[in-house]
Design an enzyme around this catalytic site. Structure first.
Site, PDB file in Angstrom:
ATOM      1  N   THR A  52       0.795  -1.240   0.062  1.00 57.82           N
ATOM      2  CA  THR A  52       0.038   0.006   0.181  1.00 57.82           C
ATOM      3  C   THR A  52       0.861   1.352   0.120  1.00 57.82           C
ATOM      4  OG1 THR A  52      -1.692  -1.222   1.550  1.00 57.82           O
ATOM      5  CG2 THR A  52      -2.203   1.155   1.077  1.00 57.82           C
ATOM      6  N   ARG A 109      -9.848 -11.639  -3.012  1.00 60.64           N
ATOM      7  CA  ARG A 109      -9.335 -11.040  -1.854  1.00 60.64           C
ATOM      8  C   ARG A 109      -9.330  -9.489  -1.833  1.00 60.64           C
ATOM      9  NH1 ARG A 109      -4.242  -8.168  -0.147  1.00 60.64           N
ATOM     10  NH2 ARG A 109      -4.035  -8.745   2.008  1.00 60.64           N
ATOM     11  N   VAL A 110      -9.722  -8.810  -0.731  1.00 60.74           N
ATOM     12  CA  VAL A 110      -9.446  -7.497  -0.720  1.00 60.74           C
ATOM     13  C   VAL A 110      -8.779  -7.238   0.433  1.00 60.74           C
ATOM     14  CG1 VAL A 110     -10.574  -5.335  -0.336  1.00 60.74           C
ATOM     15  CG2 VAL A 110     -11.871  -6.854  -2.102  1.00 60.74           C
ATOM     16  N   GLY A 111      -7.780  -6.421   0.577  1.00 59.88           N
ATOM     17  CA  GLY A 111      -6.786  -6.210   1.673  1.00 59.88           C
ATOM     18  C   GLY A 111      -7.421  -5.087   2.420  1.00 59.88           C
ATOM     19  N   ASP A 112      -6.651  -4.341   3.460  1.00 59.34           N
ATOM     20  CA  ASP A 112      -6.986  -3.609   4.277  1.00 59.34           C
ATOM     21  C   ASP A 112      -7.074  -2.053   3.773  1.00 59.34           C
ATOM     22  OD1 ASP A 112      -4.271  -3.352   4.029  1.00 59.34           O
ATOM     23  OD2 ASP A 112      -4.307  -2.121   6.056  1.00 59.34           O
ATOM     24  N   THR A 115       0.301   0.459   6.813  1.00 60.08           N
ATOM     25  CA  THR A 115       0.477  -0.440   5.827  1.00 60.08           C
ATOM     26  C   THR A 115       1.198  -1.815   6.712  1.00 60.08           C
ATOM     27  OG1 THR A 115       2.071  -0.682   4.089  1.00 60.08           O
ATOM     28  CG2 THR A 115       3.014   0.499   5.865  1.00 60.08           C
ATOM     29  N   GLY A 116       1.305  -2.891   5.926  1.00 60.34           N
ATOM     30  CA  GLY A 116       1.669  -3.908   6.640  1.00 60.34           C
ATOM     31  C   GLY A 116       0.773  -5.140   5.989  1.00 60.34           C
ATOM     32  N   GLY A 119      -2.395  -6.784   5.354  1.00 58.73           N
ATOM     33  CA  GLY A 119      -3.493  -6.233   5.388  1.00 58.73           C
ATOM     34  C   GLY A 119      -4.571  -7.315   5.946  1.00 58.73           C
TER      35      GLY A 119
END
Length: 379
Positions: free
Chosen positions: A220, A248-251, A271-272, A274
Protein backbone atom coordinates in the site's frame (compact mmCIF):
# COMPACT_ATOMS: atom_id res chain seq x y z
CA UNK A 1 20.91 14.48 50.19
CA UNK A 2 20.33 17.18 47.57
CA UNK A 3 22.94 15.57 45.32
CA UNK A 4 21.22 12.20 45.59
CA UNK A 5 17.86 13.81 44.84
CA UNK A 6 19.26 15.62 41.81
CA UNK A 7 20.79 12.42 40.45
CA UNK A 8 17.52 10.57 40.96
CA UNK A 9 15.58 13.24 39.08
CA UNK A 10 18.06 13.12 36.19
CA UNK A 11 17.86 9.33 35.99
CA UNK A 12 14.07 9.47 36.04
CA UNK A 13 13.91 11.87 33.12
CA UNK A 14 16.55 9.93 31.20
CA UNK A 15 14.58 6.70 31.62
CA UNK A 16 11.39 8.45 30.56
CA UNK A 17 12.96 9.82 27.40
CA UNK A 18 14.41 6.43 26.42
CA UNK A 19 11.13 4.68 27.07
CA UNK A 20 9.14 7.27 25.16
CA UNK A 21 11.25 7.33 22.04
CA UNK A 22 12.42 3.77 21.61
CA UNK A 23 11.15 2.37 18.31
CA UNK A 24 8.99 5.44 17.68
CA UNK A 25 9.77 8.40 15.46
CA UNK A 26 8.02 11.51 16.73
CA UNK A 27 8.36 14.87 15.02
CA UNK A 28 6.81 18.29 15.11
CA UNK A 29 5.83 18.23 18.78
CA UNK A 30 7.28 21.23 20.53
CA UNK A 31 8.63 22.69 17.28
CA UNK A 32 8.78 26.45 17.09
CA UNK A 33 8.28 26.35 13.33
CA UNK A 34 5.11 26.23 11.27
CA UNK A 35 3.82 22.67 10.90
CA UNK A 36 0.98 23.10 8.41
CA UNK A 37 0.14 22.51 5.63
CA UNK A 38 1.62 19.03 5.34
CA UNK A 39 1.63 15.79 3.38
CA UNK A 40 2.75 12.49 4.89
CA UNK A 41 2.78 9.02 3.35
CA UNK A 42 4.00 5.51 4.01
CA UNK A 43 7.10 4.17 2.28
CA UNK A 44 9.81 6.30 0.60
CA UNK A 45 7.58 7.13 -2.37
CA UNK A 46 9.02 10.60 -2.91
CA UNK A 47 7.34 11.19 -6.28
CA UNK A 48 3.91 10.81 -4.72
CA UNK A 49 4.73 13.10 -1.81
CA UNK A 50 6.29 15.75 -4.04
CA UNK A 51 3.31 15.81 -6.37
CA UNK A 52 0.84 16.03 -3.48
CA UNK A 53 2.92 18.82 -1.91
CA UNK A 54 2.98 20.71 -5.22
CA UNK A 55 -0.79 20.51 -5.54
CA UNK A 56 -1.35 21.42 -1.89
CA UNK A 57 0.66 24.62 -2.37
CA UNK A 58 -1.29 25.80 -5.41
CA UNK A 59 -3.29 27.84 -2.90
CA UNK A 60 -1.92 29.60 0.15
CA UNK A 61 -1.92 27.32 3.15
CA UNK A 62 -3.25 24.47 1.04
CA UNK A 63 -6.79 25.68 1.73
CA UNK A 64 -9.27 23.55 -0.17
CA UNK A 65 -6.52 21.51 -1.81
CA UNK A 66 -6.24 18.43 0.39
CA UNK A 67 -8.50 16.22 -1.72
CA UNK A 68 -6.74 17.13 -4.94
CA UNK A 69 -3.36 16.68 -3.25
CA UNK A 70 -4.07 13.15 -2.02
CA UNK A 71 -5.61 12.02 -5.29
CA UNK A 72 -2.87 13.65 -7.35
CA UNK A 73 -0.03 12.26 -5.25
CA UNK A 74 -1.35 8.72 -5.16
CA UNK A 75 -2.24 8.85 -8.87
CA UNK A 76 1.41 9.61 -9.60
CA UNK A 77 2.42 6.50 -7.69
CA UNK A 78 -0.15 4.44 -9.61
CA UNK A 79 1.18 5.78 -12.91
CA UNK A 80 4.81 5.04 -12.02
CA UNK A 81 4.05 1.67 -10.35
CA UNK A 82 5.82 2.63 -7.12
CA UNK A 83 7.86 -0.45 -6.11
CA UNK A 84 5.36 -2.46 -8.18
CA UNK A 85 3.13 -2.32 -5.08
CA UNK A 86 0.83 0.34 -6.49
CA UNK A 87 -0.97 0.52 -9.82
CA UNK A 88 -0.86 -1.86 -12.76
CA UNK A 89 1.56 -4.77 -13.03
CA UNK A 90 3.39 -6.04 -10.00
CA UNK A 91 1.53 -8.34 -7.66
CA UNK A 92 -0.88 -10.68 -9.43
CA UNK A 93 -3.12 -13.13 -7.59
CA UNK A 94 -2.88 -16.90 -8.03
CA UNK A 95 -4.83 -16.77 -11.30
CA UNK A 96 -2.25 -14.37 -12.68
CA UNK A 97 -4.28 -11.17 -12.92
CA UNK A 98 -3.89 -7.87 -11.06
CA UNK A 99 -6.70 -6.15 -9.16
CA UNK A 100 -6.59 -2.84 -7.29
CA UNK A 101 -7.98 -1.49 -4.02
CA UNK A 102 -8.24 2.18 -3.05
CA UNK A 103 -9.83 4.55 -0.56
CA UNK A 104 -10.41 8.31 -0.28
CA UNK A 105 -11.76 9.83 2.94
CA UNK A 106 -12.83 13.38 3.79
CA UNK A 107 -12.11 14.26 7.42
CA UNK A 108 -14.59 17.13 7.45
CA UNK A 109 -17.68 15.20 6.32
CA UNK A 110 -16.50 11.65 7.21
CA UNK A 111 -17.52 10.58 3.70
CA UNK A 112 -15.53 7.91 1.92
CA UNK A 113 -15.24 6.50 -1.56
CA UNK A 114 -13.61 3.10 -1.93
CA UNK A 115 -13.12 0.37 -4.50
CA UNK A 116 -12.03 -3.22 -4.05
CA UNK A 117 -10.80 -5.90 -6.46
CA UNK A 118 -11.01 -3.37 -9.28
CA UNK A 119 -9.91 -4.61 -12.69
CA UNK A 120 -9.44 -2.84 -16.04
CA UNK A 121 -8.77 0.61 -14.48
CA UNK A 122 -5.26 1.88 -13.81
CA UNK A 123 -6.11 4.68 -11.37
CA UNK A 124 -8.06 3.15 -8.52
CA UNK A 125 -7.81 6.31 -6.39
CA UNK A 126 -9.56 8.36 -9.08
CA UNK A 127 -12.35 5.80 -9.30
CA UNK A 128 -12.63 5.91 -5.50
CA UNK A 129 -13.00 9.69 -5.74
CA UNK A 130 -15.88 9.27 -8.17
CA UNK A 131 -17.58 6.88 -5.74
CA UNK A 132 -17.32 9.59 -3.06
CA UNK A 133 -18.45 12.46 -5.27
CA UNK A 134 -21.03 10.85 -7.56
CA UNK A 135 -22.84 8.23 -5.45
CA UNK A 136 -24.54 7.84 -2.10
CA UNK A 137 -22.51 4.64 -1.59
CA UNK A 138 -19.16 4.23 0.12
CA UNK A 139 -17.61 1.08 -1.33
CA UNK A 140 -17.91 -0.64 -4.73
CA UNK A 141 -16.20 -3.92 -5.59
CA UNK A 142 -15.37 -6.25 -8.48
CA UNK A 143 -17.05 -6.04 -11.87
CA UNK A 144 -19.61 -3.59 -10.53
CA UNK A 145 -16.85 -1.15 -9.58
CA UNK A 146 -15.33 -1.47 -13.07
CA UNK A 147 -18.72 -0.94 -14.73
CA UNK A 148 -19.23 2.16 -12.58
CA UNK A 149 -15.83 3.46 -13.65
CA UNK A 150 -16.78 2.96 -17.31
CA UNK A 151 -19.96 4.93 -16.72
CA UNK A 152 -17.87 7.74 -15.22
CA UNK A 153 -15.74 7.91 -18.36
CA UNK A 154 -12.78 5.73 -17.41
CA UNK A 155 -11.39 3.62 -20.25
CA UNK A 156 -10.54 -0.07 -19.93
CA UNK A 157 -6.81 -0.76 -19.71
CA UNK A 158 -4.94 -3.96 -18.97
CA UNK A 159 -3.36 -4.17 -15.51
CA UNK A 160 -1.23 -7.18 -16.42
CA UNK A 161 2.32 -7.11 -17.79
CA UNK A 162 4.81 -9.71 -19.06
CA UNK A 163 6.42 -9.54 -15.63
CA UNK A 164 3.24 -10.54 -13.82
CA UNK A 165 2.81 -13.48 -16.22
CA UNK A 166 6.39 -14.62 -15.64
CA UNK A 167 6.01 -14.46 -11.85
CA UNK A 168 2.82 -16.52 -12.00
CA UNK A 169 4.38 -19.12 -14.31
CA UNK A 170 7.37 -19.50 -11.99
CA UNK A 171 5.07 -19.83 -8.98
CA UNK A 172 3.01 -22.54 -10.67
CA UNK A 173 6.15 -24.41 -11.69
CA UNK A 174 7.12 -24.52 -8.00
CA UNK A 175 3.90 -26.25 -6.90
CA UNK A 176 2.15 -22.95 -6.15
CA UNK A 177 4.37 -22.14 -3.19
CA UNK A 178 3.74 -20.11 -1.14
CA UNK A 179 -0.06 -19.75 -1.04
CA UNK A 180 -2.86 -18.75 1.31
CA UNK A 181 -4.85 -22.00 1.63
CA UNK A 182 -5.28 -24.26 4.67
CA UNK A 183 -7.54 -27.11 5.75
CA UNK A 184 -8.01 -28.25 2.15
CA UNK A 185 -6.89 -31.08 -0.09
CA UNK A 186 -4.76 -31.74 -1.98
CA UNK A 187 -2.16 -30.56 0.52
CA UNK A 188 -1.54 -26.84 -0.18
CA UNK A 189 1.98 -27.19 1.24
CA UNK A 190 3.01 -29.35 -1.69
CA UNK A 191 0.42 -29.02 -4.44
CA UNK A 192 -1.52 -26.58 -6.57
CA UNK A 193 -5.31 -26.63 -6.59
CA UNK A 194 -8.12 -26.79 -7.28
CA UNK A 195 -8.74 -27.43 -3.59
CA UNK A 196 -11.64 -28.86 -1.62
CA UNK A 197 -12.31 -28.43 2.10
CA UNK A 198 -11.26 -31.09 4.58
CA UNK A 199 -14.08 -32.70 6.49
CA UNK A 200 -12.52 -31.84 9.84
CA UNK A 201 -11.32 -28.31 10.51
CA UNK A 202 -7.86 -28.12 12.07
CA UNK A 203 -7.30 -24.72 13.67
CA UNK A 204 -3.60 -25.44 13.99
CA UNK A 205 -3.10 -26.60 10.41
CA UNK A 206 0.35 -25.60 9.14
CA UNK A 207 0.54 -22.84 6.60
CA UNK A 208 2.92 -22.48 3.70
CA UNK A 209 5.73 -19.96 4.03
CA UNK A 210 3.81 -17.04 2.65
CA UNK A 211 5.69 -14.42 0.67
CA UNK A 212 7.47 -12.04 2.97
CA UNK A 213 6.52 -8.39 2.74
CA UNK A 214 9.44 -6.57 1.17
CA UNK A 215 10.54 -3.92 -1.33
CA UNK A 216 8.94 -5.83 -4.23
CA UNK A 217 6.03 -7.33 -2.34
CA UNK A 218 4.21 -4.99 -0.04
CA UNK A 219 0.79 -3.68 -0.26
CA UNK A 220 0.00 0.00 0.00
CA UNK A 221 0.70 3.66 -0.32
CA UNK A 222 -1.30 5.48 2.34
CA UNK A 223 -1.27 9.27 2.51
CA UNK A 224 -2.67 12.15 4.56
CA UNK A 225 -2.82 15.84 3.61
CA UNK A 226 -3.72 18.67 6.00
CA UNK A 227 -4.14 22.36 5.17
CA UNK A 228 -3.53 25.35 7.45
CA UNK A 229 -7.15 25.29 8.63
CA UNK A 230 -6.88 21.65 9.72
CA UNK A 231 -8.90 20.17 6.86
CA UNK A 232 -7.79 16.60 6.21
CA UNK A 233 -8.06 14.02 3.47
CA UNK A 234 -6.51 10.57 3.50
CA UNK A 235 -6.15 8.06 0.70
CA UNK A 236 -4.77 4.63 -0.13
CA UNK A 237 -4.01 2.55 -3.21
CA UNK A 238 -2.57 -0.93 -3.69
CA UNK A 239 -2.34 -3.92 -5.99
CA UNK A 240 -2.06 -6.17 -2.93
CA UNK A 241 0.45 -8.92 -2.35
CA UNK A 242 1.40 -11.81 -4.62
CA UNK A 243 -0.47 -15.09 -5.12
CA UNK A 244 -3.56 -14.25 -3.06
CA UNK A 245 -6.82 -16.10 -3.61
CA UNK A 246 -8.92 -14.32 -6.30
CA UNK A 247 -11.49 -12.05 -4.71
CA UNK A 248 -9.28 -11.16 -1.77
CA UNK A 249 -9.51 -7.51 -0.69
CA UNK A 250 -6.85 -6.14 1.65
CA UNK A 251 -7.01 -3.50 4.34
CA UNK A 252 -6.28 -0.52 2.07
CA UNK A 253 -9.92 0.27 1.13
CA UNK A 254 -11.31 -0.48 4.60
CA UNK A 255 -11.97 2.83 6.43
CA UNK A 256 -10.18 2.80 9.75
CA UNK A 257 -7.72 0.16 8.64
CA UNK A 258 -5.52 1.52 5.85
CA UNK A 259 -6.40 5.13 6.68
CA UNK A 260 -8.78 7.28 8.72
CA UNK A 261 -9.32 11.02 9.19
CA UNK A 262 -11.37 13.31 11.41
CA UNK A 263 -10.81 17.06 11.27
CA UNK A 264 -11.60 17.32 14.97
CA UNK A 265 -8.64 15.11 15.87
CA UNK A 266 -6.23 14.21 13.08
CA UNK A 267 -5.45 11.25 10.85
CA UNK A 268 -3.62 7.94 10.72
CA UNK A 269 -2.33 5.76 7.90
CA UNK A 270 -1.08 2.17 8.04
CA UNK A 271 0.71 -0.42 5.94
CA UNK A 272 1.73 -4.04 6.37
CA UNK A 273 -0.03 -7.38 6.47
CA UNK A 274 -3.51 -6.27 5.49
CA UNK A 275 -5.23 -9.53 6.44
CA UNK A 276 -4.14 -8.90 10.02
CA UNK A 277 -4.38 -5.12 10.17
CA UNK A 278 -8.01 -5.04 9.03
CA UNK A 279 -9.00 -7.11 12.06
CA UNK A 280 -7.95 -4.28 14.37
CA UNK A 281 -8.68 -1.06 12.41
CA UNK A 282 -5.37 0.48 13.50
CA UNK A 283 -5.92 3.86 11.85
CA UNK A 284 -9.26 4.31 13.59
CA UNK A 285 -7.79 3.21 16.91
CA UNK A 286 -4.95 5.71 16.59
CA UNK A 287 -7.30 8.60 15.84
CA UNK A 288 -9.55 7.64 18.74
CA UNK A 289 -6.52 7.39 21.05
CA UNK A 290 -5.59 10.95 20.10
CA UNK A 291 -9.20 12.00 20.68
CA UNK A 292 -8.85 10.60 24.19
CA UNK A 293 -5.86 12.85 24.81
CA UNK A 294 -2.86 10.81 23.73
CA UNK A 295 -0.03 12.27 21.69
CA UNK A 296 0.56 10.77 18.24
CA UNK A 297 3.52 8.81 19.64
CA UNK A 298 1.45 7.41 22.51
CA UNK A 299 -1.40 6.62 20.13
CA UNK A 300 0.61 4.52 17.66
CA UNK A 301 2.33 2.60 20.46
CA UNK A 302 -0.97 1.79 22.15
CA UNK A 303 -2.45 0.47 18.89
CA UNK A 304 0.49 -1.85 18.29
CA UNK A 305 0.21 -3.08 21.85
CA UNK A 306 -3.34 -4.22 21.13
CA UNK A 307 -2.40 -5.99 17.90
CA UNK A 308 0.67 -7.60 19.41
CA UNK A 309 -1.38 -9.06 22.23
CA UNK A 310 -3.17 -11.28 19.71
CA UNK A 311 -0.65 -11.55 16.86
CA UNK A 312 2.89 -11.53 18.31
CA UNK A 313 4.61 -11.86 14.93
CA UNK A 314 2.64 -9.40 12.83
CA UNK A 315 4.33 -6.98 10.44
CA UNK A 316 3.34 -3.40 9.80
CA UNK A 317 3.83 0.31 10.33
CA UNK A 318 1.49 3.04 11.53
CA UNK A 319 1.72 6.84 11.29
CA UNK A 320 -0.51 9.20 13.26
CA UNK A 321 -0.74 12.98 12.87
CA UNK A 322 -2.85 15.34 14.94
CA UNK A 323 -4.77 18.25 13.45
CA UNK A 324 -1.93 20.63 14.37
CA UNK A 325 0.67 18.73 12.34
CA UNK A 326 2.45 16.80 15.10
CA UNK A 327 3.15 13.25 13.97
CA UNK A 328 4.71 9.97 15.01
CA UNK A 329 5.39 6.58 13.44
CA UNK A 330 5.87 3.09 14.81
CA UNK A 331 6.99 -0.07 13.08
CA UNK A 332 7.10 -3.74 13.94
CA UNK A 333 8.22 -6.82 12.05
CA UNK A 334 10.02 -10.11 11.80
CA UNK A 335 11.27 -10.07 8.20
CA UNK A 336 11.20 -6.97 6.00
CA UNK A 337 10.18 -4.70 8.87
CA UNK A 338 12.90 -6.08 11.15
CA UNK A 339 15.16 -3.03 10.81
CA UNK A 340 13.78 0.28 9.57
CA UNK A 341 10.68 1.76 8.04
CA UNK A 342 10.93 4.82 5.81
CA UNK A 343 8.19 7.34 5.14
CA UNK A 344 7.86 10.74 3.44
CA UNK A 345 6.90 14.09 4.95
CA UNK A 346 6.43 17.53 3.38
CA UNK A 347 5.80 20.56 5.59
CA UNK A 348 7.19 24.03 6.34
CA UNK A 349 8.61 22.76 9.65
CA UNK A 350 11.98 22.30 7.96
CA UNK A 351 12.37 25.17 5.44
CA UNK A 352 15.64 23.77 4.10
CA UNK A 353 14.08 20.36 3.44
CA UNK A 354 10.31 20.80 3.01
CA UNK A 355 10.11 17.31 1.46
CA UNK A 356 12.11 14.72 3.34
CA UNK A 357 12.35 11.02 4.06
CA UNK A 358 12.19 10.02 7.71
CA UNK A 359 12.95 6.71 9.37
CA UNK A 360 11.73 4.75 12.37
CA UNK A 361 13.50 1.73 13.81
CA UNK A 362 11.29 -1.33 13.91
CA UNK A 363 10.58 -3.33 17.04
CA UNK A 364 11.36 -7.02 16.71
CA UNK A 365 10.92 -10.00 18.94
CA UNK A 366 14.65 -10.25 19.38
CA UNK A 367 15.00 -7.11 21.48
CA UNK A 368 11.54 -6.01 22.42
CA UNK A 369 10.57 -5.66 26.06
CA UNK A 370 6.76 -5.48 26.07
CA UNK A 371 6.35 -4.04 29.54
CA UNK A 372 8.64 -1.15 28.64
CA UNK A 373 7.63 -0.49 25.04
CA UNK A 374 3.90 -0.95 25.45
CA UNK A 375 2.60 0.08 28.87
CA UNK A 376 -0.96 -0.93 29.68
CA UNK A 377 -3.52 1.25 27.94
CA UNK A 378 -7.12 1.71 28.98
CA UNK A 379 -9.48 3.75 26.81
Amino acid sequence: MKKVLAVSVCLFWLAWIVRYYINVTSSGQGSTGQLLPMVINTWPFSVANEEAWRILNLKKGGIGQTRDAVVGGISECERLQCDKAVGFGGNANERGYVALDALLMDGSTMEIGAVGHLRRMRSAIKVARHVLEHTHHSFLVGDGAADFANAMGFQNESLDTPETAAITQNWTAHNCQPNYWRNVYPDPLTSCGPYQPLTLFDEGAPRSDQDEIGPDNHDTITMAAIDEEGNIHVGTSTNGIRHTIPGRVGDAPIPGSGAYADNEVGAAVATGNGDILMRFLPSLLAVEAMRAGKTPAEAVKSVFQRIRKHIPRFEGALIAVDRFGNYAAVCRGVSYFKEKFHFMVSSPANPNRPTRMETVMCATEQYEAPSELYPDVIW
